[in-house]
Scaffold this motif. Structure first.
Motif: not given
Length: 75
Positions: A2, A4, A6, A19, A22-23, A38, A53, A55, A66
């Protein structure tokens, strides 16, 4: 996996959610992850705010690791 995005300054100005994009989950295919689409809504991108961001690699819906991108500050 995923991806994201922020807003690190979201709460400083009375925001309620950091947030901004998000994908959604993307499956791994033969050991490779696709590049997920995205898009950040222009209304959520605020000048002077710091964005980052990450992953998140997942297995069975649980986050394992992450990987963060460098910080981006909008002019």
């Amino acid at each position: 996996m995923v991806v994201t995005v922020v807003d690190k300054d979201a709460y400083a100005n009375g925001g309620t959610d950091e947030h901004v994009a998000t994908s959604g989950p993307f499956p791994c295919t033969n050991g490779r992850y696709p590049s997920p689409p995205l898009t950040v809504d222009q209304a959520l991108a605020k000048p002077g705010h710091r964005y980052v961001s990450f992953t998140e690699v997942t297995k069975d819906g649980n986050g394992l690791i992450r990987m963060y991108s460098p910080e981006l500050i909008l002019p």
